[in-house]
Design a protein around this motif. Sequence first.
Motif, PDB file in Angstrom:
ATOM      1  N   ALA A   9       7.055 -12.737  -3.392  1.00  0.00           N
ATOM      2  CA  ALA A   9       8.253 -13.537  -3.128  1.00  0.00           C
ATOM      3  C   ALA A   9       9.522 -12.769  -3.487  1.00  0.00           C
ATOM      4  O   ALA A   9      10.574 -12.948  -2.863  1.00  0.00           O
ATOM      5  CB  ALA A   9       8.199 -14.848  -3.902  1.00  0.00           C
ATOM      6  N   THR A  10       9.424 -11.908  -4.513  1.00  0.00           N
ATOM      7  CA  THR A  10      10.590 -11.150  -4.973  1.00  0.00           C
ATOM      8  C   THR A  10      10.429  -9.643  -4.784  1.00  0.00           C
ATOM      9  O   THR A  10      11.421  -8.914  -4.763  1.00  0.00           O
ATOM     10  CB  THR A  10      10.854 -11.418  -6.465  1.00  0.00           C
ATOM     11  N   GLY A  11       9.190  -9.179  -4.693  1.00  0.00           N
ATOM     12  CA  GLY A  11       8.931  -7.752  -4.621  1.00  0.00           C
ATOM     13  C   GLY A  11       9.062  -7.055  -5.962  1.00  0.00           C
ATOM     14  O   GLY A  11       9.011  -5.830  -6.042  1.00  0.00           O
ATOM     15  N   ILE A  62      -3.655  -0.870 -12.554  1.00  0.00           N
ATOM     16  CA  ILE A  62      -3.937  -1.880 -11.534  1.00  0.00           C
ATOM     17  C   ILE A  62      -2.666  -2.666 -11.241  1.00  0.00           C
ATOM     18  O   ILE A  62      -2.026  -3.191 -12.153  1.00  0.00           O
ATOM     19  CB  ILE A  62      -5.050  -2.847 -11.992  1.00  0.00           C
ATOM     20  N   THR A  63      -2.307  -2.741  -9.974  1.00  0.00           N
ATOM     21  CA  THR A  63      -1.190  -3.570  -9.529  1.00  0.00           C
ATOM     22  C   THR A  63      -1.755  -4.768  -8.790  1.00  0.00           C
ATOM     23  O   THR A  63      -2.473  -4.609  -7.797  1.00  0.00           O
ATOM     24  CB  THR A  63      -0.234  -2.797  -8.603  1.00  0.00           C
ATOM     25  N   LEU A  64      -1.469  -5.954  -9.283  1.00  0.00           N
ATOM     26  CA  LEU A  64      -1.931  -7.198  -8.670  1.00  0.00           C
ATOM     27  C   LEU A  64      -0.752  -7.830  -7.933  1.00  0.00           C
ATOM     28  O   LEU A  64       0.293  -8.108  -8.535  1.00  0.00           O
ATOM     29  CB  LEU A  64      -2.458  -8.143  -9.750  1.00  0.00           C
ATOM     30  N   VAL A  65      -0.907  -8.061  -6.641  1.00  0.00           N
ATOM     31  CA  VAL A  65       0.143  -8.670  -5.832  1.00  0.00           C
ATOM     32  C   VAL A  65      -0.196 -10.139  -5.632  1.00  0.00           C
ATOM     33  O   VAL A  65      -1.151 -10.475  -4.926  1.00  0.00           O
ATOM     34  CB  VAL A  65       0.290  -7.958  -4.473  1.00  0.00           C
ATOM     35  N   MET A 122      -4.430   2.590   5.057  1.00  0.00           N
ATOM     36  CA  MET A 122      -4.866   1.456   4.230  1.00  0.00           C
ATOM     37  C   MET A 122      -6.220   0.930   4.686  1.00  0.00           C
ATOM     38  O   MET A 122      -7.105   0.663   3.860  1.00  0.00           O
ATOM     39  CB  MET A 122      -3.834   0.329   4.278  1.00  0.00           C
ATOM     40  N   LEU A 123      -6.415   0.795   5.992  1.00  0.00           N
ATOM     41  CA  LEU A 123      -7.620   0.161   6.519  1.00  0.00           C
ATOM     42  C   LEU A 123      -8.851   1.062   6.462  1.00  0.00           C
ATOM     43  O   LEU A 123      -9.979   0.574   6.462  1.00  0.00           O
ATOM     44  CB  LEU A 123      -7.386  -0.278   7.957  1.00  0.00           C
ATOM     45  N   TYR A 162       0.842  -1.203   0.000  1.00  0.00           N
ATOM     46  CA  TYR A 162       0.000   0.000   0.000  1.00  0.00           C
ATOM     47  C   TYR A 162       0.878   1.255   0.000  1.00  0.00           C
ATOM     48  O   TYR A 162       0.641   2.199  -0.758  1.00  0.00           O
ATOM     49  CB  TYR A 162      -0.918   0.005   1.222  1.00  0.00           C
ATOM     50  N   LYS A 163       1.899   1.253   0.824  1.00  0.00           N
ATOM     51  CA  LYS A 163       2.789   2.408   0.905  1.00  0.00           C
ATOM     52  C   LYS A 163       3.609   2.566  -0.375  1.00  0.00           C
ATOM     53  O   LYS A 163       3.933   3.685  -0.794  1.00  0.00           O
ATOM     54  CB  LYS A 163       3.724   2.269   2.107  1.00  0.00           C
ATOM     55  N   THR A 164       3.957   1.448  -0.983  1.00  0.00           N
ATOM     56  CA  THR A 164       4.782   1.504  -2.194  1.00  0.00           C
ATOM     57  C   THR A 164       4.012   2.077  -3.379  1.00  0.00           C
ATOM     58  O   THR A 164       4.511   2.935  -4.110  1.00  0.00           O
ATOM     59  CB  THR A 164       5.302   0.096  -2.553  1.00  0.00           C
TER      60      THR A 164
END
Length: 268
Positions: free
Chosen positions: A127-129, A103-106, A264-265, A6-8
């Motif tokens: 796993a890698t960021g 859209i960023t999907l994690v 975020m929340l 979220y911060k990124t």
Amino acid sequence: MLNKYYKTYKPKKVVMAFDSSSWRKVYTASDKCISKQPYKGHRRKDMTPGQRAKYERFLNHIAEFESMIDKYTTIITLKEDMLEADDLIAGFIQVYASEDTHITLVSTDTDFLQLLKHPNIQIVSPATGKPTLLTEWDNDPEFYLFSKCVKGDKQTDNVWPALPRVHKTRLRKAYTDEFERIQMMKEKWTNPLGREFVVEELFKENQLLIDLEKQPDDIRVKIYTAIEREMDRDRKFSLFFIMKFLGKYKLTKIIDSIDQYMPMLSKK
């Protein structure tokens, strides 16, 4: 991890998707299934009683976490009976991906690589960021999807191949050359139990199970209905219930720095 991303990326909206029962399991247990291989049927079948008890506790923790996020935060929470998180995430991207929306999907799930065909989508592996790329498939999401529908996903989801032991060179040729593809689809092969399969029949079944745009019509209606309902729903933030959840599991580090999680929340 959620707060880190979220911060990124500082998104305008945060969306989480959760698994429910799977229509794919119902299909592969039915007479319609050609391969007769139960979807994800090989997972956790060799658990000891102790391991199973531990796994069930884990599922209960996830259910509590999901309920807390859904009821007491402003995060858009997607879940619907008979749908996997994959279906809902893909449906969300199919609806909202555009030239004007990034859209960023994690996720570490490689099935989502097929979604890179939509504009302004990036998939980041926790796993890698780093963003996950399609260099192995010529940066072509459609080629990746075609390859997966031919080769199946036996190890992860117990989706068996439409054609066993096919080389990538042949896959690429069949993907680009219509004549070669037709010839491949007409081929037949026999498994060790003596069952004969036609490649095209298994390929179409694999498309149904793997291609996140080829779910049955009634399932697609459920996907879009669930997304529309949750996007329109008014959500309220409750710090009291969030702190109660954190206290139950003694998540003291988060409790002590709760102000860092509030944006975020509680984001509107």
